[in-house]
Design a protein around this motif. Sequence first.
Motif, mmCIF file in Angstrom:
data_model
loop_
_atom_site.group_PDB
_atom_site.id
_atom_site.type_symbol
_atom_site.label_atom_id
_atom_site.label_comp_id
_atom_site.label_asym_id
_atom_site.label_seq_id
_atom_site.Cartn_x
_atom_site.Cartn_y
_atom_site.Cartn_z
ATOM 1 N N TYR A 41 -5.649 -6.728 -7.045
ATOM 2 C CA TYR A 41 -5.848 -5.285 -6.838
ATOM 3 C C TYR A 41 -7.010 -5.100 -5.874
ATOM 4 N N LEU B 4 -2.910 1.087 -13.048
ATOM 5 C CA LEU B 4 -2.414 0.048 -12.153
ATOM 6 C C LEU B 4 -3.087 -1.284 -12.438
ATOM 7 N N GLN B 5 -4.387 -1.272 -12.632
ATOM 8 C CA GLN B 5 -5.100 -2.522 -12.915
ATOM 9 C C GLN B 5 -4.645 -3.142 -14.233
ATOM 10 N N ILE C 165 -1.376 -4.824 -13.508
ATOM 11 C CA ILE C 165 -1.581 -6.058 -12.742
ATOM 12 C C ILE C 165 -2.052 -7.179 -13.666
ATOM 13 N N MET D 282 -0.827 -8.581 -3.246
ATOM 14 C CA MET D 282 -1.982 -7.701 -3.362
ATOM 15 C C MET D 282 -1.520 -6.254 -3.307
ATOM 16 N N VAL D 283 -2.091 -5.424 -4.172
ATOM 17 C CA VAL D 283 -1.664 -4.039 -4.307
ATOM 18 C C VAL D 283 -2.864 -3.118 -4.138
ATOM 19 N N ASP E 167 -9.570 -2.089 -4.226
ATOM 20 C CA ASP E 167 -10.088 -0.760 -4.542
ATOM 21 C C ASP E 167 -10.339 0.033 -3.272
ATOM 22 N N SER F 22 0.862 -1.187 0.000
ATOM 23 C CA SER F 22 0.000 0.000 0.000
ATOM 24 C C SER F 22 0.894 1.231 0.000
ATOM 25 N N GLY G 255 -4.937 0.308 -4.595
ATOM 26 C CA GLY G 255 -5.046 1.481 -5.445
ATOM 27 C C GLY G 255 -5.035 2.750 -4.612
ATOM 28 N N ASN H 177 -5.379 4.434 -10.916
ATOM 29 C CA ASN H 177 -5.910 3.105 -10.595
ATOM 30 C C ASN H 177 -6.218 2.288 -11.848
#
Length: 311
Positions: A278, A260-261, A264, A215-216, A280, A165, A218, A257
């Motif tokens: 991902y 980023l998605q 991913i 896991m990342v 949200d 994060s 946004g 975001n």
Amino acid sequence: MSSMTTISIISFTFFLSLPPLTYSSYNITALFAFGDSTMDAGNNNHFNTPLRSDHLPYGRDLPQHVPKGRFSNGKLSTDYLVNILGLKELLPAFLNPNVTDNDLLTGVTFGSGGSGLDNLTTAVTGVLDLAKQFELFEEVLKRLRKVMGKEKAENVINNALFVISSGTNDMMYNAYGLPTRVLQFGSVQRYQDFLLQNLLSFIQKLYGGGARRIMVAGLPPIGCLPLLVTVNSILPSQHWFQRVCNVQQNKDSQDYNMKLQSHIHSLNHNLKDAKVGYFDNYTPILDMAQNPHKYGNQILLNLKYITKYMH
């Protein structure tokens, strides 16, 4: 319950919304967290930085009502997660001197309040950047191999959940505070691309270190974060002295975001045996900011005391 804890709980619900990464009969061996104050369980307590939360009102809703260094009045999302996975009650900070080799078997957090994806973000405050956090993770690898042997240690890491994060501080300080990086790169969008490349490089390093479940987070709706709402309210504009969300800053978060998605999605195709997810932060936090009455009187009460959202 403070806004930080509320946001942590929302993040936690998104952890649970990704069955391939969380449930799987709860076969996750450990959790390792990296990033900023949303992941920091007290690492900043153990070196010289002004960004510390080892004082009230932080920690007032933890057991014994003692501030441990979490940038929240209570638990972080990672604390809820390790508990629901049956790993432990709380995810400790790696730099806590009380952390044992046995604690490492089920995970620790390397998060540092004030950190980001851009080294410029940490240059002034002296907190742990992601490169330093990765070095600390490598220390964990060495200790696990010494305690368990190489094969068993690799099994722990391969079946652990890695959580990242980071990025909000970079945008808050380097894009909207003092727009040093925006001037350097020419636009917010190009600066975001720079941040995302740093994030992707970090994920690749984790993968090289054995991480297979990642896991990342946004970005939240940055234009609704109390710090920026306050700053925007005192700047000459059409909303001068009005506490409202900044539409453009929120749009910037949405653009980030989306990119980023997309990254991913590519990682899941290119990293063998890896699952990258991902979650949200944007949608639920925006709804909370726009419709606080939906979340009860406690949220409204806490909004009166918030001076900033994230270090």
